[in-house]
Design an enzyme around this catalytic site. Structure first.
Site, PDB file in Angstrom:
ATOM      1  N   ASP A 219       0.813  -0.989   0.126  1.00  0.00           N
ATOM      2  CA  ASP A 219       0.036  -0.147  -0.219  1.00  0.00           C
ATOM      3  C   ASP A 219       0.852   1.212  -0.010  1.00  0.00           C
ATOM      4  O   ASP A 219       0.097   2.279  -0.178  1.00  0.00           O
ATOM      5  CB  ASP A 219      -1.057   0.003   1.034  1.00  0.00           C
ATOM      6  CG  ASP A 219      -0.319  -0.133   2.569  1.00  0.00           C
ATOM      7  OD1 ASP A 219       0.882  -0.380   2.509  1.00  0.00           O
ATOM      8  OD2 ASP A 219      -1.048   0.000   3.598  1.00  0.00           O
TER       9      ASP A 219
ATOM     10  N   ASP B 231      -1.075  -5.931  -0.411  1.00  0.00           N
ATOM     11  CA  ASP B 231      -1.512  -5.543   0.870  1.00  0.00           C
ATOM     12  C   ASP B 231      -3.081  -5.008   1.173  1.00  0.00           C
ATOM     13  O   ASP B 231      -3.709  -4.656   0.049  1.00  0.00           O
ATOM     14  CB  ASP B 231      -0.841  -3.986   1.017  1.00  0.00           C
ATOM     15  CG  ASP B 231       0.584  -4.101   1.835  1.00  0.00           C
ATOM     16  OD1 ASP B 231       0.528  -4.801   2.848  1.00  0.00           O
ATOM     17  OD2 ASP B 231       1.214  -3.264   1.690  1.00  0.00           O
TER      18      ASP B 231
ATOM     19  N   GLU C  12      -1.791  -5.239   8.479  1.00  0.00           N
ATOM     20  CA  GLU C  12      -1.132  -4.722   9.590  1.00  0.00           C
ATOM     21  C   GLU C  12      -1.677  -5.027  11.039  1.00  0.00           C
ATOM     22  O   GLU C  12      -3.013  -4.619  11.054  1.00  0.00           O
ATOM     23  CB  GLU C  12      -0.810  -3.214   9.158  1.00  0.00           C
ATOM     24  CG  GLU C  12       0.225  -2.986   8.057  1.00  0.00           C
ATOM     25  CD  GLU C  12       0.201  -1.448   7.844  1.00  0.00           C
ATOM     26  OE1 GLU C  12      -0.084  -0.792   8.685  1.00  0.00           O
ATOM     27  OE2 GLU C  12       0.821  -1.149   6.889  1.00  0.00           O
TER      28      GLU C  12
ATOM     29  N   GLU D 278       8.616  -4.507  10.844  1.00  0.00           N
ATOM     30  CA  GLU D 278       9.233  -3.153  10.239  1.00  0.00           C
ATOM     31  C   GLU D 278       9.773  -2.043  11.158  1.00  0.00           C
ATOM     32  O   GLU D 278       9.152  -1.878  12.433  1.00  0.00           O
ATOM     33  CB  GLU D 278       8.212  -2.380   9.326  1.00  0.00           C
ATOM     34  CG  GLU D 278       8.374  -1.139   8.854  1.00  0.00           C
ATOM     35  CD  GLU D 278       7.490  -0.605   7.635  1.00  0.00           C
ATOM     36  OE1 GLU D 278       6.507  -1.151   7.542  1.00  0.00           O
ATOM     37  OE2 GLU D 278       7.859   0.725   7.355  1.00  0.00           O
TER      38      GLU D 278
HETATM   39  O1  KIV Z   1       3.673  -1.129   1.729  1.00  0.00           O
HETATM   40  C1  KIV Z   1       4.706  -1.260   1.626  1.00  0.00           C
HETATM   41  O2  KIV Z   1       5.547  -1.361   0.794  1.00  0.00           O
HETATM   42  C2  KIV Z   1       5.115  -2.376   2.804  1.00  0.00           C
HETATM   43  C3  KIV Z   1       6.437  -2.675   3.027  1.00  0.00           C
HETATM   44  C4  KIV Z   1       7.212  -1.354   3.462  1.00  0.00           C
HETATM   45  C5  KIV Z   1       6.832  -3.913   4.146  1.00  0.00           C
HETATM   46  O3  KIV Z   1       4.112  -2.624   3.513  1.00  0.00           O
END
Ligand code: KIV
Length: 273
Positions: free
Chosen positions: A53, A92, A124, A191
């Site tokens: 995302d 995501d 997340e 992260e």
């Molecule tokens: O959205 C993204 O690029 C991520 C990475 C930073 C793991 O979630």
């Protein structure tokens, strides 16, 4: 072929990532958002392509990941899938599609799988979204967890600083990581947390732990493609290694093109019909 030999042409699956962890082979993961870049990244041998995302930032120019919609994520994932043959493609789940609403979470994950053909989703959070993750897993959709700095919660954190430096937050992160493994996630992204904490989590879990700003003691690494290729040079955290300076390459190429057009150097005799 012996079970210990790495086959770089074999399609990467969630099971294969577990095998890689078991034999100590590091997992390489990178973001992509469109067909052409996904094709280049896949051909280079990437294990996992994340339709992050972060598209909200690097593709749409938003300040945070919050505005991107489910339809927009599906559009990006669909394009990436068309350019990918070997890598596992993970999409995501955008902000607002799974928090506090397990049925809505399942519906959103099903739309991603059905409409984009992505092979897994990433979400997340920990205990607070457990029911949503369980509901998605029940439908046979592989889920990658994401703990530590979770950018969709930036308005709660108020900063993109390193997370889980204190004991209480570190303990919660460890508990969340174990919970995600127990309920059936196939991997976890950690992260921007202390390297020692990430190493401990990776050693305690049997599923792969992929880090970004989480040190080298984990099972693999992920970066945002625009950051590591130097397309987006305004973002320079300590953890980022730049592998190219594409913003300079592109600027020089485009400037040369402008110059050639203005001076009537382009097109020349051999470049016309
Ligand atoms: O959205 C993204 O690029 C991520 C990475 C930073 C793991 O979630």
């Amino acid at each position: 072929m012996s079970t210990n030999t790495v086959d770089n042409t074999r399609k990467v699956t969630t099971a294969r990532l577990t095998e890689m962890k078991q034999r100590g082979e590091k997992i390489a993961m990178l973001t992509a958002y469109d067909y052409s870049m996904a094709k280049l990244i896949d051909e280079a041998g990437m294990d996992v392509i994340l339709v992050g995302d972060s598209a909200s930032n690097v593709m749409a120019g938003n300040l945070t990941t919050l505005p991107i919609t489910l339809d927009q994520m599906i559009y990006h994932a669909k394009s990436v899938i068309k350019g990918t043959t070997r890598a596992l493609v993970v999409c995501d789940m955008p902000f607002g599609t799974y928090q506090g609403n397990p049925i809505g979470a399942l519906e959103s994950a099903i739309r991603i799988m059905k409409e984009s053909h992505a092979e897994a989703v990433k979400i997340e959070g920990g205990a607070e979204i457990r029911e949503s993750i369980e509901r998605i897993l029940c439908a046979g959709i592989p889920v990658m967890g994401h703990l530590g700095l979770t950018p969709q919660s930036i308005n709660k954190f108020g900063t993109y600083a390193v997370r889980a430096k204190g004991e209480a937050e570190a303990e919660k992160l460890i508990a969340d990581a174990h919970m995600l493994e127990e309920i059936g996630c196939f991997a976890i992204v950690l992260e921007k947390i202390p390297a020692e904490l990430a190493k401990r989590v990776a050693s305690e879990l049997t599923i792969p732990v992929i880090g970004i700003g989480a040190g080298g003691g984990v099972d693999g690494q992920v970066l945002v493609m625009h950051d590591m290729l130097g397309i987006n040079k305004g973002f320079s955290p300590k953890f980022l290694r730049r592998y190219a300076d594409l913003s300079t390459v592109i600027n020089q190429a485009v400037s040369s093109y402008i110059e050639d057009v203005k001076t009537s150097d382009f097109p020349n005799a051999s470049e016309q019909y």
